[in-house]
Enzyme design. Structure first.
Site, PDB file in Angstrom:
ATOM      1  N   GLU A 183       0.803  -1.221   0.000  1.00 24.44           N
ATOM      2  CA  GLU A 183       0.000   0.000   0.000  1.00 24.44           C
ATOM      3  C   GLU A 183       0.840   1.278   0.000  1.00 24.44           C
ATOM      4  O   GLU A 183       0.802   2.062   0.956  1.00 24.44           O
ATOM      5  CB  GLU A 183      -0.973   0.001   1.186  1.00 24.44           C
ATOM      6  CG  GLU A 183      -1.977  -1.135   1.137  1.00 24.44           C
ATOM      7  CD  GLU A 183      -3.022  -1.055   2.250  1.00 24.44           C
ATOM      8  OE1 GLU A 183      -3.007  -0.070   3.017  1.00 24.44           O
ATOM      9  OE2 GLU A 183      -3.847  -1.966   2.352  1.00 24.44           O
ATOM     10  N   GLU A 376      -5.251  -8.677   1.057  1.00 20.43           N
ATOM     11  CA  GLU A 376      -5.920  -8.325   2.318  1.00 20.43           C
ATOM     12  C   GLU A 376      -7.395  -8.105   2.038  1.00 20.43           C
ATOM     13  O   GLU A 376      -7.750  -7.447   1.067  1.00 20.43           O
ATOM     14  CB  GLU A 376      -5.368  -7.030   2.938  1.00 20.43           C
ATOM     15  CG  GLU A 376      -3.990  -7.124   3.533  1.00 20.43           C
ATOM     16  CD  GLU A 376      -3.573  -5.810   4.193  1.00 20.43           C
ATOM     17  OE1 GLU A 376      -4.464  -5.020   4.595  1.00 20.43           O
ATOM     18  OE2 GLU A 376      -2.353  -5.559   4.293  1.00 20.43           O
TER      19      GLU A 376
END
Length: 471
Positions: A183, A376
């Protein structure tokens, strides 16, 4: 790859079992964690301080002054945690390496005691038949590097490539899959624009420089890993499903285009297409000269990747709203409103909309054409054991996971090359600026005793893995 619907086989005289919507053969089932969120042992065996050690000790930055000093004590309890993974039937485990354990100052001498821990963890996983997936960077930058400019500095990208080679040299003979960054949107915009995450900087120019140096670090590390013999190399983004509030409104469509550019295309285009989008170059130049983008950088960033990790939790709805100030984590979004959730939400106040995941996966497949992996997906809910009980009945988490897995099945049926799913997270842990106030785990952790208890969602997920599908 296609999804199928079948019935479980039954013996004569047995009741018929429910039909199962099956995932493709070879679909990978796993769970994910991050080093600072679970390891603890913050000063043991030569580990240096990270930006999150510094940030969590800064008054007012993290809920109730919580830190990751102990977290889930995974550094000492990893064998027990791997045994839990084996009980669940996990096929793969995505963990991150703490850069400050390997190079306490971010560059220079290697701390072999830090590498020894990941050696032991890797061997423990393989001994239980669980394939390790390594993430090289999940936000815990060595503080020494931040003090020299952090991701706003080109030096950090170069140092990251060196660190990647060190980690691969020790673990590459046993780890098949390597993820460079987790991320980078959060690292850049939450870390350097809004300051809600470490290192807590509030400077849009630094945020855009961080975007570039994170991507450059990925490209340099991916090239080095490939040259060293790594088999599967990827990067994990948190692409946003950006949706105009009024799809028929040209103004809302334009607002969504800008928001999509800042969250998605500014990363995806250089990674996969080899160049920043023109509109994002123009937006960046409003805040800083683009002299930090050197000739050849975009080609360096555009290394071949074998899989794109997708972290997904919630969509964003945006609309045009003249006079609206820019969101702190989205420089350049003046006149754009990010709508408050209108519908069911998780404990993070994140809107629950599984079909937005399907649409996002289809968009990524159609626009970028790379194999995908859900690295995720999960939900925070506050359920804990009732007094005198070891049971944790987290029905809402089961419903969230079930809905999003069905969205994955729909995407696969529509032709998306989706190769696996990693639930976030294995266990409750340090949830960054929220401290220990939010629980994402399928395993409950009593932070006072470090006792682990499987929640209903863990048992449900184990059954999903066993049948490779959903009832």
């Amino acid at each position: 790859m296609t999804a199928t619907v079948t019935s479980e086989s039954v013996e004569p005289g047995e009741a018929a079992q429910p039909a199962t919507a099956r995932f493709p053969d070879g679909f990978v089932w796993g769970s994910a964690t991050a080093s600072y969120q679970i390891e603890g042992a913050a000063t043991e065996d030569g580990r240096g301080p990270s930006i999150w050690d510094t940030f969590s000790r800064t008054p007012g930055k993290v809920f109730a002054g919580h830190t990751g000093d102990v977290a889930c004590d995974h550094y000492h309890r990893y064998r027990d945690d791997v045994a839990i993974m084996a009980d669940l039937g996990l096929q793969s485990y995505r963990f991150s390496i703490a850069w400050p354990r390997i190079q306490p100052d971010g560059t220079g001498p290697v701390n072999t005691r830090g590498l020894d821990f990941y050696d032991r963890l890797t061997d423990e996983l393989l001994g239980q038949g669980i394939q390790p997936v390594v993430t090289l960077y999940h936000w815990d930058l060595p503080q020494a590097l931040e003090s020299r400019g952090g991701w706003a500095s080109r030096e950090t990208a170069l140092a990251f490539a060196e660190y990647a080679q060190i980690a691969y040299a020790r673990l590459g003979d046993r780890v098949p899959t390597w993820t460079t960054l987790n991320e980078p949107w959060c690292s850049a915009f939450l870390g350097y624009a809004s300051g809600r995450h470490a290192p807590g900087v509030q400077d849009p120019a630094s945020a855009f420089r961080a975007v570039h140096h994170l991507l450059l670090g990925h490209g340099l590390a991916a090239e080095a890993l490939r040259a060293a013999g790594a088999g599967t190399i990827g990067i994990t983004l948190n692409p946003d499903a950006v949706i105009p509030v009024d799809p028929a409104s040209p103004a809302d469509q334009a607002a969504a285009r800008i928001a999509d550019g800042l969250h998605n295309r500014i990363f995806l285009d250089p990674l996969i297409k080899g160049a920043y989008p023109d509109d994002m170059r123009e937006l960046m130049s409003r805040f800083t000269p683009l002299d930090f983008i050197s000739d050849g950088d975009e080609k360096q960033i555009n290394q071949p990747i074998d899989v794109l990790g997708v972290n997904y939790y919630t969509p964003s709805y945006v609309s045009a709203k003249p006079g609206q100030p820019a969101a702190p984590e989205a420089p350049g979004t003046e006149g754009i409103s990010f709508a408050k959730p209108a519908g069911p939400v998780t404990d993070m106040n994140w809107l629950i909309e599984p079909d937005a995941l399907r649409k996002l996966l289809e968009r990524l497949h159609n626009d970028y054409g790379v194999p995908l992996m859900i690295t995720e997906n999960g939900a925070a809910y506050p359920e804990v054991p009732a007094p005198g009980s070891d049971e944790v009945h987290d029905t809402r988490r089961v419903e969230y996971l079930d809905g999003h897995l069905r969205a994955c099945l729909d995407a696969i049926s529509n032709g998306v090359d989706l190769r696996g799913y990693f639930v976030w997270s294995l266990m409750d842990n340090f949830e960054w600026a929220e401290g220990y106030a939010k629980r994402f785990g399928v395993i409950h952790v009593d932070y006072a005793t470090q006792e682990r208890r499987p929640k209903d969602s863990a048992r449900w997920y184990a059954d999903v893995i066993r049948r490779n599908g959903l009832e």
